[in-house]
Motif scaffolding. Structure first.
Motif, PDB file in Angstrom:
ATOM      1  N   SER A 139     106.639  78.741 -43.020  1.00  0.00           N
ATOM      2  CA  SER A 139     105.369  78.269 -43.583  1.00  0.00           C
ATOM      3  C   SER A 139     104.179  78.552 -42.679  1.00  0.00           C
ATOM      4  N   LEU A 140     104.400  79.127 -41.503  1.00  0.00           N
ATOM      5  CA  LEU A 140     103.301  79.451 -40.597  1.00  0.00           C
ATOM      6  C   LEU A 140     102.598  80.721 -41.038  1.00  0.00           C
ATOM      7  N   HIS A 150      94.812  73.998 -28.868  1.00  0.00           N
ATOM      8  CA  HIS A 150      94.765  72.990 -29.936  1.00  0.00           C
ATOM      9  C   HIS A 150      95.676  73.345 -31.108  1.00  0.00           C
ATOM     10  N   LEU A 151      96.819  73.957 -30.837  1.00  0.00           N
ATOM     11  CA  LEU A 151      97.772  74.299 -31.901  1.00  0.00           C
ATOM     12  C   LEU A 151      99.129  73.646 -31.663  1.00  0.00           C
ATOM     13  N   TYR A 157      99.265  72.022 -37.928  1.00  0.00           N
ATOM     14  CA  TYR A 157     100.227  72.638 -38.843  1.00  0.00           C
ATOM     15  C   TYR A 157      99.942  72.265 -40.297  1.00  0.00           C
ATOM     16  N   LEU A 158      99.687  71.002 -40.554  1.00  0.00           N
ATOM     17  CA  LEU A 158      99.514  70.544 -41.937  1.00  0.00           C
ATOM     18  C   LEU A 158      98.145  70.896 -42.498  1.00  0.00           C
ATOM     19  N   SER A 159      97.155  71.127 -41.639  1.00  0.00           N
ATOM     20  CA  SER A 159      95.820  71.475 -42.129  1.00  0.00           C
ATOM     21  C   SER A 159      95.541  72.969 -42.113  1.00  0.00           C
ATOM     22  N   GLY A 160      96.262  73.721 -41.298  1.00  0.00           N
ATOM     23  CA  GLY A 160      95.981  75.157 -41.211  1.00  0.00           C
ATOM     24  C   GLY A 160      97.192  76.026 -41.046  1.00  0.00           C
ATOM     25  N   ALA A 169     108.649  73.280 -31.776  1.00  0.00           N
ATOM     26  CA  ALA A 169     109.719  72.405 -31.296  1.00  0.00           C
ATOM     27  C   ALA A 169     109.434  70.948 -31.640  1.00  0.00           C
ATOM     28  N   LEU A 170     108.181  70.520 -31.474  1.00  0.00           N
ATOM     29  CA  LEU A 170     107.817  69.151 -31.814  1.00  0.00           C
ATOM     30  C   LEU A 170     107.945  68.909 -33.317  1.00  0.00           C
ATOM     31  N   ALA A 171     107.488  69.861 -34.140  1.00  0.00           N
ATOM     32  CA  ALA A 171     107.577  69.699 -35.589  1.00  0.00           C
ATOM     33  C   ALA A 171     109.031  69.645 -36.045  1.00  0.00           C
ATOM     34  N   THR A 172     109.900  70.426 -35.412  1.00  0.00           N
ATOM     35  CA  THR A 172     111.322  70.383 -35.766  1.00  0.00           C
ATOM     36  C   THR A 172     111.930  69.035 -35.420  1.00  0.00           C
ATOM     37  N   THR A 173     111.610  68.516 -34.258  1.00  0.00           N
ATOM     38  CA  THR A 173     112.132  67.203 -33.868  1.00  0.00           C
ATOM     39  C   THR A 173     111.608  66.105 -34.790  1.00  0.00           C
TER      40      THR A 173
END
Length: 734
Positions: A139-140, A150-151, A157-160, A169-173
């Motif tokens: 989805s990137l 600032h990424l 991720y949800l806005s752009g 890694a943080l989004a997967t966790t």
């Protein structure tokens, strides 16, 4: 801005089921955000990583991008391109509403709806984690955003649809937590992140990429990176986060920069307060990077009364040593740079040398270790040369150039980097490293360099072998002494029924069987060194040197008495003769004693005068004033003899060149830039001892020639430099 304070005993802030408590919003100030985090960390329900990342991400991007960034650029232009860092912001604090957060939260749930939720009491598998990572990856936006700021949060991720490597890694966790897989945890090294899972959190999987390359590591195990010796994986001793530490990772990832030379005060203040909250709750004890970052923020703006930034840097180093076997480099770099900013150069050199002692544990990998390479390159080619230039501008006894310990730390720093280079496919120390190294070494005079005791691992092995042999001999002597005592005791018990003469003979025999060392010590214990009469009454001679004379007199008297028993008729005459001879001997002895006393007094007076002369050389010029205790006493510094051990092949070959009275800079440069050909790296000792001898012999042969040989050496240096890839000038690390 108004401050809203809420009670921690209210309803939970999140239930991880898509329902967000509307009473928590709006968030209008920094204190509101801190209260939200405090409530999440102290609630019975574990913190919701998705909610917290969206909140701080929205605040960060609102204060550092768009209008805020344009205002910062305008302020920078007004200063005429100065390098001065601007701390300020003209954009007001953004208001975080419930509608905004709930909408983005619902969007993330919709993205993850294609992944199956776990059944009760089921843990995540490698396939499930890979699928969550695939959903986020696909989805990137297909563009390279890895080097942009600032990424790293879920709001980006949800806005752009933009994330950097840590953000994936943080989004997967967070996605695994949102789906219900509670065993998935975030693992963080000093420049990379991956995921661990399982009941004991021992299984690892890559979920993102790293570096400038576009290759995808997702789904792979990290064991290959650990076996390669790369610093990127810290030898398997990375920070494995609990939920509170994952919240700390979200706070550490906050980027306060507006532009290259300006920082946002509001974001820095928010980050500092959140880190202090996590510190007070005990979530930073096992997170050295977070402690170091908090120390830097406290150095800029101190907010805590009892804990200083220097103490935080020490806590970061202690955390690395106690929890990760001192495998983290950045805590030492934080401390060294801090001391360098305070102009405490001795402490800075020691901290940088400690950082090199950590990096020597790894093998240089060109792609994976680029970030730490830039840090060490800055220290070696920017910070240390500037310090040397500053200290050599004046002549002072307190200068670090007159401190042998500083020179020893400088050698230890380069020794660690040289050992980091060993077994690497890409050389590190090209001519760009060699020139500052040679320049820094030449700043120290020979009398300072010669004070450093340089040892090799082979010397340590020999010392350990000698100490072990001495220990064995001492144990054998103790065993023999114990056996002799046992024999003496048994003989004493057996001789109780015998007559006195037999007992005396056996005692003499047992004493003769004692070791000569013990017998000598026993005899020496009975000797009198000082005369008790002289100490108590002040009469006589100070030393008891008449013992042997008294023994001789007793021997003479015993022989005379034995002769008197055989001849009773001449007893009186012999007694008179003996008396006359004894009187003559006493007079001679008294004369000898007086002469000896005069000689001893003269020797004592000479010894005192020598001590006075020696102390006058060490004391300050004005002896009437009281001695002032100084940590950096120049005379004490000059008397230091620091001892270091060189482990790298290159630095071992430089041992004789470094301690020479006249430095051969050309030979040193050739030795440093020589390509490392060590067959196998053995950390801390046991390395191939033949390599330094070969290199040093070659360098010595080249350096001893003249004329054309020097030109050939220069050509060799030029060709050696071609092995190293060119490095761009380092920019500000995001």
């Amino acid at each position: 801005m108004s401050t809203v304070t809420r009670s921690a005993s209210a309803s939970p802030c999140m239930a991880l089921n898509g329902i967000i408590d509307a009473s928590l919003f709006p968030l209008k100030s920094t204190s509101d955000v801190v209260n939200l985090f405090r409530r999440a960390l102290t609630s019975a329900i574990e913190p919701d990583l998705t909610l917290l990342s969206i909140v701080v991400g929205y605040i960060e991007l609102s204060l550092t991008t768009g209008e805020a960034a344009q205002a910062a650029q305008a302020a920078q232009a007004a200063l005429g391109g100065s390098n001065e860092v601007i701390m300020g912001n003209s954009v007001p604090f953004p208001v975080v509403t419930h509608e905004l957060i709930a909408g983005l939260y619902k969007k993330f749930q919709t993205i993850l709806s294609v992944v199956d939720k776990p059944k009760p009491h089921r843990q995540a598998t490698r396939e499930i984690i890979k699928k969550v990572s695939d959903v986020i990856w696909n989805s990137l936006i297909r563009s390279s955003y890895k080097d942009r700021a600032h990424l790293q949060n879920l709001y980006s991720y949800l806005s752009g649809n933009k994330l950097d490597c840590f953000g994936v890694a943080l989004a997967t966790t967070a996605g695994c937590q949102l789906l219900g897989y509670r065993d998935v945890r975030l693992a963080i090294s000093e420049d990379h992140a991956w995921v661990v899972f399982g009941q004991k959190h021992v299984e690892c999987i890559e979920v993102t990429w790293h570096g400038k390359g576009s290759e995808d590591k997702r789904g792979q195990d990290i064991s290959a990176g650990i076996e390669s010796g790369s610093w990127l994986y810290l030898g398997g001793l990375a920070v494995v986060c609990e939920r509170g530490m994952e919240v700390a990772a979200i706070c550490v990832a906050l980027n306060i920069s507006l532009s290259a030379n300006s920082d946002c005060v509001e974001v820095a203040e928010l980050q500092q307060q959140l880190l202090w909250l996590l510190y007070d709750l005990g979530h930073l004890k096992r997170y050295p990077m977070a402690l170091g970052l908090l120390g830097e923020l406290e150095e800029i703006n101190r907010t805590h009364r009892s804990i200083s930034c220097e103490q935080l840097f020490r806590e970061a180093i202690e955390s690395s040593r106690s929890h990760y076997h001192n495998h983290h480099v950045y805590p030492h770099i934080f401390q060294g740079n801090y001391y360098n900013r305070l102009l405490k150069y001795r402490e800075a050199f020691a901290a940088w040398a400690n950082a090199a002692d950590v990096i020597r544990l790894y093998t240089y990998q060109c792609r994976d270790d680029e970030e730490i390479y830039k840090e060490l390159l800055d220290i070696a080619n920017e910070l240390i040369p500037y310090v040397m230039k500053t200290e050599s501008s004046g002549h002072s006894a307190r200068s670090i150039l007159r401190d042998a310990e500083v020179f020893a730390n400088l050698l230890r720093f380069y020794d660690g980097i040289c050992q980091w280079e060993e077994d690497s496919l890409t050389p590190i120390l090209h001519i760009g490293w060699a020139k500052p190294l040679v320049t820094n070494i030449t700043k120290f005079d020979h009398d300072i360099r010669s004070q450093v005791v340089i040892k090799l691992p082979e010397d340590l092995e020999a010392e350990q072998a000698a100490a072990l042999e001495a220990k064995k001999k001492a144990a054998a002597a103790a065993t023999a002494a114990a056996a002799a005592v046992a024999v003496e005791a048994s003989l004493h018990l057996e001789g109780n029924n015998n007559n006195n003469n037999t007992v005396v003979k056996k005692d003499e025999k047992s004493k003769s069987e004692l070791p000569t060392t013990l017998a000598d010590l026993t005899a020496a214990c009975g000797e009198k060194i000082l005369n008790p009469d002289f100490l108590l009454q002040g009469g006589g001679q100070p030393f008891a040197d008449q013992k042997q004379q008294a023994a001789a007199e007793q021997t003479t008297s015993s022989e005379l008495s034995h002769n008197n028993n055989n001849n009773s008729s001449s007893n009186n005459a012999e007694k008179e003769a003996t008396t006359i001879s004894n009187n003559g001997n006493n007079e001679a002895n008294s004369n000898n004693n007086e002469q000896r006393q005069q000689q001893q007094q003269q020797q004592q007076q000479q010894h005192k005068e020598a001590k006075v002369e020696e102390s006058s050389q060490v004391e300050l010029p004005n002896s009437n004033q009281p001695t002032v205790v100084d940590d950096y006493d120049p005379f004490e510094i000059m008397l230091k003899r620091p001892v270091i051990t060189l482990y790298s092949q290159k630095m071992k070959g430089l041992k004789d060149l470094l301690l020479a009275e006249k430095l051969n800079t050309h030979a040193i440069s050739l030795q440093v830039t020589a390509q490392s050909v060590a067959s196998r790296k053995v950390r801390g000792g046991g390395a191939d001892s033949r390599q330094p001898a070969t290199i040093s012999a070659t360098i010595t042969a080249i350096a001893s020639t003249e004329g054309a040989s020097i030109g050939g050496s220069a050509a060799s240096a030029t060709s050696t430099d071609s092995f190293a890839p060119t490095r761009p000038k380092r920019t500000r690390r995001e």
